[in-house]
Design a protein around this motif. Structure first.
Motif, PDB file in Angstrom:
ATOM      1  N   ASP F  17       0.819  -1.213   0.000  1.00 49.53           N
ATOM      2  CA  ASP F  17       0.000   0.000   0.000  1.00 49.53           C
ATOM      3  C   ASP F  17       0.852   1.262   0.000  1.00 49.53           C
ATOM      4  OD1 ASP F  17      -2.345  -1.424  -0.075  1.00 49.53           O
ATOM      5  OD2 ASP F  17      -2.610  -1.415   2.103  1.00 49.53           O
ATOM      6  N   GLU F  18       2.021   1.142   0.624  1.00 50.44           N
ATOM      7  CA  GLU F  18       2.898   2.307   0.676  1.00 50.44           C
ATOM      8  C   GLU F  18       3.880   2.374  -0.476  1.00 50.44           C
ATOM      9  OE1 GLU F  18       3.649   2.942   5.321  1.00 50.44           O
ATOM     10  OE2 GLU F  18       3.046   0.909   4.749  1.00 50.44           O
ATOM     11  N   ALA F  19       3.945   1.311  -1.259  1.00 50.09           N
ATOM     12  CA  ALA F  19       4.835   1.317  -2.421  1.00 50.09           C
ATOM     13  C   ALA F  19       4.217   2.142  -3.542  1.00 50.09           C
ATOM     14  CB  ALA F  19       5.078  -0.112  -2.911  1.00 50.09           C
ATOM     15  N   VAL F  20       5.050   2.712  -4.363  1.00 52.10           N
ATOM     16  CA  VAL F  20       4.557   3.502  -5.484  1.00 52.10           C
ATOM     17  C   VAL F  20       5.091   2.901  -6.779  1.00 52.10           C
ATOM     18  CG1 VAL F  20       4.447   5.773  -6.552  1.00 52.10           C
ATOM     19  CG2 VAL F  20       4.512   5.565  -4.053  1.00 52.10           C
ATOM     20  N   LEU F  21       4.248   2.174  -7.433  1.00 54.95           N
ATOM     21  CA  LEU F  21       4.595   1.601  -8.725  1.00 54.95           C
ATOM     22  C   LEU F  21       4.533   2.750  -9.722  1.00 54.95           C
ATOM     23  CD1 LEU F  21       5.122  -1.341  -9.724  1.00 54.95           C
ATOM     24  CD2 LEU F  21       2.664  -1.570  -9.991  1.00 54.95           C
ATOM     25  N   GLU F  22       5.569   2.888 -10.559  1.00 50.47           N
ATOM     26  CA  GLU F  22       5.594   4.031 -11.469  1.00 50.47           C
ATOM     27  C   GLU F  22       5.614   3.603 -12.942  1.00 50.47           C
ATOM     28  OE1 GLU F  22       7.728   7.621  -9.613  1.00 50.47           O
ATOM     29  OE2 GLU F  22       8.882   5.914  -8.881  1.00 50.47           O
ATOM     30  N   ARG F  23       5.325   4.573 -13.788  1.00 47.54           N
ATOM     31  CA  ARG F  23       5.252   4.317 -15.225  1.00 47.54           C
ATOM     32  C   ARG F  23       6.020   5.406 -15.979  1.00 47.54           C
ATOM     33  NH1 ARG F  23      -1.166   6.112 -15.731  1.00 47.54           N
ATOM     34  NH2 ARG F  23      -0.749   8.348 -15.776  1.00 47.54           N
ATOM     35  N   VAL F  24       6.484   5.070 -17.133  1.00 46.76           N
ATOM     36  CA  VAL F  24       7.146   6.045 -17.995  1.00 46.76           C
ATOM     37  C   VAL F  24       6.494   5.973 -19.368  1.00 46.76           C
ATOM     38  CG1 VAL F  24       9.350   5.942 -16.754  1.00 46.76           C
ATOM     39  CG2 VAL F  24       8.941   4.373 -18.654  1.00 46.76           C
ATOM     40  N   ALA F  62       1.737  -5.969 -23.218  1.00 47.90           N
ATOM     41  CA  ALA F  62       1.788  -5.191 -24.463  1.00 47.90           C
ATOM     42  C   ALA F  62       1.495  -3.748 -24.078  1.00 47.90           C
ATOM     43  CB  ALA F  62       0.747  -5.711 -25.445  1.00 47.90           C
ATOM     44  N   PRO F  63       2.501  -2.901 -24.079  1.00 50.08           N
ATOM     45  CA  PRO F  63       2.293  -1.546 -23.568  1.00 50.08           C
ATOM     46  C   PRO F  63       1.370  -0.705 -24.455  1.00 50.08           C
ATOM     47  CG  PRO F  63       4.565  -1.830 -24.352  1.00 50.08           C
ATOM     48  CD  PRO F  63       3.891  -3.162 -24.488  1.00 50.08           C
ATOM     49  N   GLY F  64       0.627   0.177 -23.785  1.00 50.96           N
ATOM     50  CA  GLY F  64      -0.144   1.199 -24.481  1.00 50.96           C
ATOM     51  C   GLY F  64       0.654   2.500 -24.381  1.00 50.96           C
ATOM     52  N   LYS F  65       0.123   3.453 -23.672  1.00 51.74           N
ATOM     53  CA  LYS F  65       0.839   4.734 -23.539  1.00 51.74           C
ATOM     54  C   LYS F  65       2.013   4.648 -22.563  1.00 51.74           C
ATOM     55  CE  LYS F  65      -1.417   8.581 -22.913  1.00 51.74           C
ATOM     56  NZ  LYS F  65      -2.458   9.486 -22.329  1.00 51.74           N
ATOM     57  N   TRP F  66       1.992   3.613 -21.712  1.00 53.93           N
ATOM     58  CA  TRP F  66       2.952   3.585 -20.616  1.00 53.93           C
ATOM     59  C   TRP F  66       3.785   2.304 -20.577  1.00 53.93           C
ATOM     60  CZ3 TRP F  66       2.695   8.306 -18.833  1.00 53.93           C
ATOM     61  CH2 TRP F  66       1.475   8.987 -18.829  1.00 53.93           C
ATOM     62  N   LEU F  67       5.008   2.469 -20.083  1.00 56.10           N
ATOM     63  CA  LEU F  67       5.850   1.321 -19.745  1.00 56.10           C
ATOM     64  C   LEU F  67       5.912   1.207 -18.230  1.00 56.10           C
ATOM     65  CD1 LEU F  67       9.001   1.786 -22.055  1.00 56.10           C
ATOM     66  CD2 LEU F  67       7.005   0.321 -22.428  1.00 56.10           C
ATOM     67  N   GLU F 103      -2.216   0.553 -17.788  1.00 58.30           N
ATOM     68  CA  GLU F 103      -3.253   0.358 -18.809  1.00 58.30           C
ATOM     69  C   GLU F 103      -2.715  -0.292 -20.086  1.00 58.30           C
ATOM     70  OE1 GLU F 103      -4.959   4.235 -19.310  1.00 58.30           O
ATOM     71  OE2 GLU F 103      -5.629   4.330 -17.227  1.00 58.30           O
ATOM     72  N   PRO F 104      -2.177  -1.489 -19.925  1.00 59.31           N
ATOM     73  CA  PRO F 104      -1.592  -2.140 -21.104  1.00 59.31           C
ATOM     74  C   PRO F 104      -2.682  -2.637 -22.038  1.00 59.31           C
ATOM     75  CG  PRO F 104      -1.693  -3.681 -19.307  1.00 59.31           C
ATOM     76  CD  PRO F 104      -2.156  -2.358 -18.739  1.00 59.31           C
ATOM     77  N   ARG F 105      -2.307  -2.876 -23.277  1.00 55.66           N
ATOM     78  CA  ARG F 105      -3.267  -3.477 -24.214  1.00 55.66           C
ATOM     79  C   ARG F 105      -3.601  -4.906 -23.776  1.00 55.66           C
ATOM     80  NH1 ARG F 105      -0.168  -0.433 -29.200  1.00 55.66           N
ATOM     81  NH2 ARG F 105      -0.906   1.597 -28.482  1.00 55.66           N
ATOM     82  N   TRP F 106      -2.622  -5.511 -23.141  1.00 57.29           N
ATOM     83  CA  TRP F 106      -2.766  -6.886 -22.657  1.00 57.29           C
ATOM     84  C   TRP F 106      -1.654  -7.140 -21.649  1.00 57.29           C
ATOM     85  CZ3 TRP F 106       1.227 -10.314 -23.377  1.00 57.29           C
ATOM     86  CH2 TRP F 106       0.986 -11.655 -23.016  1.00 57.29           C
ATOM     87  N   GLN F 126      -4.192 -13.761 -17.136  1.00 57.34           N
ATOM     88  CA  GLN F 126      -3.968 -12.739 -18.150  1.00 57.34           C
ATOM     89  C   GLN F 126      -5.168 -11.813 -18.240  1.00 57.34           C
ATOM     90  OE1 GLN F 126      -3.087 -14.170 -22.064  1.00 57.34           O
ATOM     91  NE2 GLN F 126      -4.947 -15.355 -22.250  1.00 57.34           N
ATOM     92  N   HIS F 127      -4.907 -10.634 -18.734  1.00 57.90           N
ATOM     93  CA  HIS F 127      -5.842  -9.517 -18.693  1.00 57.90           C
ATOM     94  C   HIS F 127      -5.917  -8.903 -20.084  1.00 57.90           C
ATOM     95  CE1 HIS F 127      -7.588  -5.694 -17.385  1.00 57.90           C
ATOM     96  NE2 HIS F 127      -6.618  -5.088 -18.027  1.00 57.90           N
ATOM     97  N   GLY F 128      -7.128  -8.806 -20.608  1.00 53.49           N
ATOM     98  CA  GLY F 128      -7.291  -8.228 -21.940  1.00 53.49           C
ATOM     99  C   GLY F 128      -6.972  -9.265 -23.003  1.00 53.49           C
ATOM    100  N   THR F 129      -7.128  -8.841 -24.222  1.00 56.90           N
ATOM    101  CA  THR F 129      -6.890  -9.706 -25.374  1.00 56.90           C
ATOM    102  C   THR F 129      -5.594  -9.264 -26.045  1.00 56.90           C
ATOM    103  OG1 THR F 129      -9.263  -9.885 -25.678  1.00 56.90           O
ATOM    104  CG2 THR F 129      -7.874 -10.524 -27.548  1.00 56.90           C
ATOM    105  N   PRO F 130      -4.707 -10.195 -26.333  1.00 61.00           N
ATOM    106  CA  PRO F 130      -3.489  -9.781 -27.035  1.00 61.00           C
ATOM    107  C   PRO F 130      -3.839  -9.038 -28.309  1.00 61.00           C
ATOM    108  CG  PRO F 130      -3.337 -12.087 -26.369  1.00 61.00           C
ATOM    109  CD  PRO F 130      -4.751 -11.638 -26.084  1.00 61.00           C
ATOM    110  N   PRO F 131      -3.249  -7.880 -28.537  1.00 60.09           N
ATOM    111  CA  PRO F 131      -3.519  -7.165 -29.788  1.00 60.09           C
ATOM    112  C   PRO F 131      -3.230  -8.079 -30.963  1.00 60.09           C
ATOM    113  CG  PRO F 131      -2.172  -5.803 -28.338  1.00 60.09           C
ATOM    114  CD  PRO F 131      -2.278  -7.160 -27.699  1.00 60.09           C
ATOM    115  N   ASP F 132      -4.037  -7.927 -31.963  1.00 61.00           N
ATOM    116  CA  ASP F 132      -3.843  -8.730 -33.162  1.00 61.00           C
ATOM    117  C   ASP F 132      -2.416  -8.537 -33.667  1.00 61.00           C
ATOM    118  OD1 ASP F 132      -5.001 -10.331 -35.268  1.00 61.00           O
ATOM    119  OD2 ASP F 132      -4.622  -8.576 -36.534  1.00 61.00           O
ATOM    120  N   GLY F 133      -1.747  -9.636 -33.916  1.00 61.40           N
ATOM    121  CA  GLY F 133      -0.424  -9.568 -34.546  1.00 61.40           C
ATOM    122  C   GLY F 133       0.739  -9.465 -33.589  1.00 61.40           C
TER     123      GLY F 133
END
Ligand SMILES: [Ca+2]
Ligand SMILES: [Ca+2]
Ligand SMILES: [Ca+2]
Ligand SMILES: [Ca+2]
Ligand SMILES: [Ca+2]
Ligand SMILES: [Ca+2]
Ligand SMILES: [Ca+2]
Ligand SMILES: [Ca+2]
Ligand SMILES: [Ca+2]
Ligand SMILES: [Ca+2]
Ligand SMILES: [Ca+2]
Ligand SMILES: [Ca+2]
Ligand SMILES: [Ca+2]
Ligand SMILES: [Ca+2]
Ligand SMILES: [Ca+2]
Ligand SMILES: [Ca+2]
Lengths: 148, 148, 148, 148, 148, 148, 148, 148, 148, 148
Positions: F17-24, F62-67, F103-106, F126-133
């Motif tokens: 709860d006190e950890a801060v997971l970050e994104r770039v 599969a990253p969207g806007k963030w890594l 918010e990954p694509r998958w 697993q979460h979401g559907t792997p993007p086609d291809g």
């Protein structure tokens, strides 16, 4: 260093007799250590059938004044391509040729031949006594397992 | 060389007694080295049940005046096909037959038998003392693991 | 040979005390060699919790006048099924039982136990001195690695 | 046996100083043999960064009057969870703590640490001389290979 | 949770009929995922010979409202210790017992049996259709290889 | 990038709860691809016994806007050190925390836990559907084998 | 400890001559033991072609008064990045640099180089005599196998 | 069940034509599942040379009303001992014999033959369509690698 | 073919921008097939710390009119030696550079990076749709396992 | 069958153009199945340097009216010994030659070449569509790993 093949266009010698195995000075000639060359690309001919034979070689040696020059070793191995001889003889010939040229404190060669008649032959030779205090790891080549 | 089977049509001998294990001259008889034969294709019969038994053999030896001739070795192994004997006995019989014929400086045989009753038996025998200064890698056959 | 269990209906003995480990004559009693039995199917009970324990055993020995009879060995191992004892004790008990019966020139046993509390225990015992000149390969059982 | 932790609710000791490593009588104190404990679940803290470190330990020993009690060993390892020390020191501390308690005839410990800065450190220590005639297999932990 | 065995002294049930396989609530019942239990410690009896049989099991399932409770699963497997049945039947009985209790969205079980007559039998069963979008890695159990 | 932990002294967070997971920012947000994080160094506490648990995690997404920012991920995993929860719950909590943040694509996570009671549990979500291809190699983590 | 690089911003030294390999006190200087550093990330330049060479190094040593400081070792290895020298020379230079600095009781280095001309070279050197009673596991680096 | 060979003295049939492959009732005939038989002990004769050939077989099938009886399968395989035929033909003959007898919902056989002329041949055949919803793991037999 | 680097002295390009990736005509442009390049020798710099990073790359592609020229690919990879960028970005940059040059029908790249902070990152990208009917084996790179 | 080489003295053909790949009737032409040939012994010449190249080939096909005759295939591969061509071209030439001769329902070839410049190239080609309902296992050739 007067090397005849390194850094030059070097055609494949037509036979081991015409190949020139070369040596270079060992910068650490006052030190006992081991160099290992692993050569998985070797072929010659079977003296009975004329068909190609294949082998995987590992050479370990403790250099004295000389190191084995790597490119000439590759060409020397390649020169067996059209030569016919038995597994035991070929393995020892390679080992003895190197030993004669570079006068190592100690040398060994493992020849791991592909199966004929379902039975592969391996040949293990060593020359001289390992200098006191050197370290020689196992060659660790995978044993032949057939199938399954 | 007067070999009876090499390069000829050689039917499978009906029993080890009728098989002819052969030898050829060792071109490097003044040199101590080791030859390894790996034979994953072996079958004989169980003396208790008459059912087939299977084994994987590895033979290492330091040749003296003679080398083991490879094709006759294959036929010799094949000749056990209809012979019944126990694992320990068969392994030693093969080792001793070779030793008697080629009079090696040293020889060893590992017999790795397939499991019966869930328990495989391996048999390890060596004959003579390895000549001073030879190099003998492990046979490295995978241990039996059951499942999982 | 007067064997009590080989080739007969042989129920699982209810305890090691009631099991009869048997021996047969060694046809090569004048020869030093090694036989290996690998037994991946073993279970007994934990003396603290009463829960099942499992182990993988490998026994190596240099036979004297006697060989270990394989079927009786299998039944002997099976007789521990309802017996409770500690890993160290069970392993040595098995080894010592065989040694007492067959009076080998040398014997060793490796007991490789499944993990408890995340930590497996292995037990290694040998008895006597290997006869001069025998050959004993590593047992080579895979080390425990946890996950990953 | 007066054990303080076996078969009881045993909370994780907060530090190695508060942990109580325990011993039990060796039923085979007149016999030379080896016991191996493999512990792939270990973590402590880095004294420089405060970050977690992880290691895989293997302990081999030849028991004298005492055996290492397994549950107390697990708790002892767990007690390092919030302790900071260097790899070399931690490995030797664990080894020496066991040796002091159980007075083995011989003991060794291998500490296989996870990489830091791309370079893992392993630490190997042994204590005493292996009793004449015991058998000690390799620990056989896989070497670190990076990737590929 | 009303569990009957977790955190209590739980003797080994004498038979599968007397064992009580238990379930706990799935905290993520709205999520499709897979849990895998790997059980390399299993033994029962052969219905023909009365001799022990051994197997390695891997169970994968996609939980619905319930999770399989791990300690009861261990006891359930242990309860087969004195039960005789065929490999195919035992494997399916275990799988169906779990499926009936926890009503998974999908379940599969692999039973990897130790060899009899030199031939191991594996049994693979799955129940239901994997929910759309779940991920199920291979079980990856090593194939049986015999020797060599 | 306003990262709170990268390139700074970053103490281990006392709880998730006190950890801060970050994104770039993902420089290739217009491209479908997969990143895999392999984390063999993980420990938390068992909610029933309070004893340490260990796991090996592999996360594919599969990253969207963030890594996912790697150092914060390491600290996030470390923050479970004094947290008690069940294997299934911990694995999904880690996976869902990452998914919520970046918010990954998958995304998928494999949790490979060390054995308890002789039986390890793995959890695959697993979460979401792997993007086609996109291309997703197997995680290929070695199956648990027990001993032998 | 007066270390110049640990816990500080430490740029990659431009050459081995400018790198500063550092040492720290050995807390167990009265104890014979072995530390192993495995460094799979190494590159330098070929003195003949100027092209990059790659190697995997393993260093084992028995510390005397000093331990090798890990971060300085990493930087020292990195400093070869733009340096040209032969495999044998580079391997011995690294080994001798460490030996000179930390004055170990014994040290060895294995340099496992990537293939050139289809033939990899390995270099094995040890320095001093292992103290009586230390334990030194094999480095166990996989042999080169070519393809297939 | 009227089986002719199970639990009786059953001599090796002299040829496949004289062998009697047997079937037993499938207790789970209403369930789709897969049984795998792995048979690493097989030998027949080469129709061209009369020399022994060896193979490793894996049979997978989805039973209908019948299961393959294991002992008769072992004897059936053994009956090829003195039979000569080509790899492709032998493999399909075995597969088709089983399929004809037990009328499986689906069946496949992999025949992994030992090398001849340095080149092993594998044969893969399947019969029928896997029932919807069954699970069929890879056979995972190691590929042939030659040497090195 | 007007190649600028093949068969000539080709110094290492100082950066990817100055490297010249080259292409040659595909003699089988009317055929769908796959070529795989495996490059275990790669290093660049970390954009945060300036320290070296290492990776192992595997590139698979289905050529159209052009093949990737192997020597220029080697030099292109070498040109990253003094370039700083993140793992995800570097992997995609390499993949996209090849795709732009040779206009393959399909391409994928796997970047397998050495661990940082105990956690390696892998990056998997593919471009285009595999032509109908091509065959693409797994890359099969070993998963990272940490230690033990 | 009118075969020109089987069971006769068959010298190595001097080039692929002079080699005669032969076919035999498929006894199971009404059945869809797959045959695999694994050929780890192959060498040709590099068209740029004239130096030897080596490869390991695996061919899978679904036979129609014809089977590939094994001895002629061995001789055909051997006929490349003095032929110079690129990896991609050689692999496809071999595959297409077989396909033209035996008109398989489907065929694929994997060429696994030894590294040049530190980078091996693999070539994967398939021809035709696998008949509905055949089973094609992975070729499973080990990926190239460099060193370490
Ligand atoms: Ca010396
Ligand atoms: Ca085998
Ligand atoms: Ca001598
Ligand atoms: Ca003796
Ligand atoms: Ca691990
Ligand atoms: Ca003693
Ligand atoms: Ca779903
Ligand atoms: Ca897409
Ligand atoms: Ca096992
Ligand atoms: Ca000492
Ligand atoms: Ca169905
Ligand atoms: Ca090879
Ligand atoms: Ca197409
Ligand atoms: Ca069809
Ligand atoms: Ca189909
Ligand atoms: Ca590597």
């Amino acid at each position: 260093m007067g090397l005849k093949q390194l850094g030059k266009a070097a055609p494949l010698p037509p036979s081991p007799d015409e190949a020139v195995l070369e040596r270079v000075s060992n910068l650490h000639a006052d030190t006992d250590y081991v160099a290992r060359f692993t050569a998985p690309e070797f072929t010659c001919l079977c003296p009975v059938t004329g068909q190609p034979d294949f082998a995987h070689f590992v050479v370990d040696y403790a250099p004295g004044k000389w190191l084995l020059e790597s490119k000439s070793f590759k060409l020397f191995l390649g020169s067996f391509r059209n030569t016919a001889s038995f597994h035991e003889d070929t393995t020892l010939r390679i080992g003895k040729s190197i030993a004669t040229l570079i006068e190592p404190r100690w040398l060994r060669i493992g020849g791991y031949w592909f199966p004929r008649g379902g039975i592969p032959i391996d040949v293990f030779w060593q020359h001289g006594t390992p200098p006191d205090g050197i370290w020689i790891p196992d060659q660790g080549v995978a044993p032949y397992r057939g199938r399954g």
